[in-house]
Scaffold this motif. Structure first.
Motif, mmCIF file in Angstrom:
data_model
loop_
_atom_site.group_PDB
_atom_site.id
_atom_site.type_symbol
_atom_site.label_atom_id
_atom_site.label_comp_id
_atom_site.label_asym_id
_atom_site.label_seq_id
_atom_site.Cartn_x
_atom_site.Cartn_y
_atom_site.Cartn_z
ATOM 1 N N SER A 10 0.832 -1.204 0.000
ATOM 2 C CA SER A 10 0.000 0.000 0.000
ATOM 3 C C SER A 10 0.864 1.251 0.000
ATOM 4 O O SER A 10 1.903 1.296 0.661
ATOM 5 C CB SER A 10 -0.902 0.030 1.240
ATOM 6 O OG SER A 10 -1.821 -1.028 1.226
ATOM 7 N N SER A 11 0.401 2.261 -0.721
ATOM 8 C CA SER A 11 1.086 3.546 -0.743
ATOM 9 C C SER A 11 0.675 4.343 0.495
ATOM 10 O O SER A 11 -0.522 4.601 0.696
ATOM 11 C CB SER A 11 0.690 4.327 -1.996
ATOM 12 O OG SER A 11 1.023 5.683 -1.868
ATOM 13 N N ALA A 38 3.165 -4.496 6.382
ATOM 14 C CA ALA A 38 1.866 -3.817 6.355
ATOM 15 C C ALA A 38 1.736 -2.867 7.548
ATOM 16 O O ALA A 38 1.205 -1.756 7.406
ATOM 17 C CB ALA A 38 0.739 -4.838 6.352
ATOM 18 N N THR A 39 2.206 -3.289 8.707
ATOM 19 C CA THR A 39 2.149 -2.433 9.897
ATOM 20 C C THR A 39 3.006 -1.187 9.694
ATOM 21 O O THR A 39 2.606 -0.078 10.068
ATOM 22 C CB THR A 39 2.600 -3.215 11.142
ATOM 23 O OG1 THR A 39 1.731 -4.338 11.313
ATOM 24 C CG2 THR A 39 2.568 -2.358 12.387
ATOM 25 N N ASN A 40 4.165 -1.354 9.081
ATOM 26 C CA ASN A 40 5.038 -0.221 8.778
ATOM 27 C C ASN A 40 4.321 0.786 7.880
ATOM 28 O O ASN A 40 4.317 1.992 8.161
ATOM 29 C CB ASN A 40 6.320 -0.720 8.107
ATOM 30 C CG ASN A 40 7.264 0.406 7.753
ATOM 31 O OD1 ASN A 40 7.575 1.248 8.583
ATOM 32 N ND2 ASN A 40 7.716 0.422 6.513
ATOM 33 N N GLN A 41 3.686 0.301 6.811
ATOM 34 C CA GLN A 41 2.982 1.185 5.893
ATOM 35 C C GLN A 41 1.808 1.870 6.593
ATOM 36 O O GLN A 41 1.533 3.042 6.352
ATOM 37 C CB GLN A 41 2.487 0.417 4.666
ATOM 38 C CG GLN A 41 3.598 -0.181 3.814
ATOM 39 C CD GLN A 41 4.568 0.850 3.286
ATOM 40 O OE1 GLN A 41 5.489 1.259 3.985
ATOM 41 N NE2 GLN A 41 4.368 1.265 2.072
ATOM 42 N N ALA A 42 1.117 1.150 7.461
ATOM 43 C CA ALA A 42 -0.035 1.705 8.178
ATOM 44 C C ALA A 42 0.409 2.837 9.104
ATOM 45 O O ALA A 42 -0.242 3.891 9.157
ATOM 46 C CB ALA A 42 -0.745 0.611 8.962
ATOM 47 N N LEU A 43 1.495 2.630 9.832
ATOM 48 C CA LEU A 43 1.971 3.674 10.754
ATOM 49 C C LEU A 43 2.462 4.905 10.005
ATOM 50 O O LEU A 43 2.206 6.041 10.427
ATOM 51 C CB LEU A 43 3.071 3.127 11.656
ATOM 52 C CG LEU A 43 2.585 2.223 12.776
ATOM 53 C CD1 LEU A 43 3.756 1.564 13.491
ATOM 54 C CD2 LEU A 43 1.743 2.994 13.765
ATOM 55 N N LYS A 44 3.154 4.698 8.888
ATOM 56 C CA LYS A 44 3.574 5.838 8.077
ATOM 57 C C LYS A 44 2.348 6.600 7.578
ATOM 58 O O LYS A 44 2.338 7.830 7.548
ATOM 59 C CB LYS A 44 4.425 5.382 6.891
ATOM 60 C CG LYS A 44 5.829 4.964 7.283
ATOM 61 C CD LYS A 44 6.749 4.842 6.088
ATOM 62 C CE LYS A 44 6.494 3.588 5.313
ATOM 63 N NZ LYS A 44 7.510 3.348 4.255
ATOM 64 N N SER A 45 1.307 5.867 7.208
ATOM 65 C CA SER A 45 0.079 6.487 6.702
ATOM 66 C C SER A 45 -0.579 7.358 7.755
ATOM 67 O O SER A 45 -1.071 8.451 7.450
ATOM 68 C CB SER A 45 -0.906 5.409 6.244
ATOM 69 O OG SER A 45 -0.352 4.655 5.191
ATOM 70 N N VAL A 46 -0.600 6.900 8.996
ATOM 71 C CA VAL A 46 -1.194 7.690 10.079
ATOM 72 C C VAL A 46 -0.400 8.982 10.270
ATOM 73 O O VAL A 46 -0.983 10.059 10.446
ATOM 74 C CB VAL A 46 -1.268 6.876 11.387
ATOM 75 C CG1 VAL A 46 -1.687 7.756 12.555
ATOM 76 C CG2 VAL A 46 -2.230 5.706 11.236
ATOM 77 N N ALA A 47 0.919 8.889 10.207
ATOM 78 C CA ALA A 47 1.755 10.084 10.370
ATOM 79 C C ALA A 47 1.502 11.085 9.242
ATOM 80 O O ALA A 47 1.384 12.290 9.487
ATOM 81 C CB ALA A 47 3.230 9.692 10.412
ATOM 82 N N VAL A 48 1.396 10.598 8.019
ATOM 83 C CA VAL A 48 1.134 11.478 6.877
ATOM 84 C C VAL A 48 -0.264 12.088 6.992
ATOM 85 O O VAL A 48 -0.461 13.278 6.729
ATOM 86 C CB VAL A 48 1.311 10.715 5.543
ATOM 87 C CG1 VAL A 48 0.871 11.569 4.362
ATOM 88 C CG2 VAL A 48 2.757 10.277 5.361
ATOM 89 N N ALA A 49 -1.242 11.280 7.403
ATOM 90 C CA ALA A 49 -2.616 11.782 7.567
ATOM 91 C C ALA A 49 -2.664 12.898 8.600
ATOM 92 O O ALA A 49 -3.419 13.868 8.447
ATOM 93 C CB ALA A 49 -3.549 10.642 7.963
#
Length: 86
Positions: A10-11, A38-49
């Motif tokens: 996921s991006s 997947a957990t890594n991508q999810a945490l990065k996504s929360v930070a970007v959000a």
């Protein structure tokens, strides 16, 4: 509650946009990820959000937890990130 599922492919920017959209509409979202990538991508996504929402005066928090989900008939442990407005 809206549930977003994240994979290791996921991006983060795309998922962050989805998180921000759900937060604007509903005020909270659950992000699920299975596995380290997947957990890594999810945490990065929360930070970007968080960066997407900050200019609008919206501050979010993330509460991590574990949950059991079923994938192809087998029960797996997933990381659940509850994201909500502070």
């Amino acid at each position: 509650m809206e549930v977003l599922k994240v994979s290791s492919k996921s991006s983060p920017n795309s998922v962050a946009g989805a998180i921000a959209g759900v937060i604007r509409d509903y005020g909270c979202v659950e992000v699920q990820a299975v596995g380290a990538g997947a957990t890594n991508q999810a945490l990065k996504s929360v930070a970007v959000a968080r960066g997407y929402l900050a200019p609008m005066g919206v501050d979010i928090i993330c509460i991590p937890a574990f949950t059991s989900i079923e994938i192809d008939g087998a029960e797996r442990t997933a990381m659940k990130l509850l994201v909500e407005i502070r």
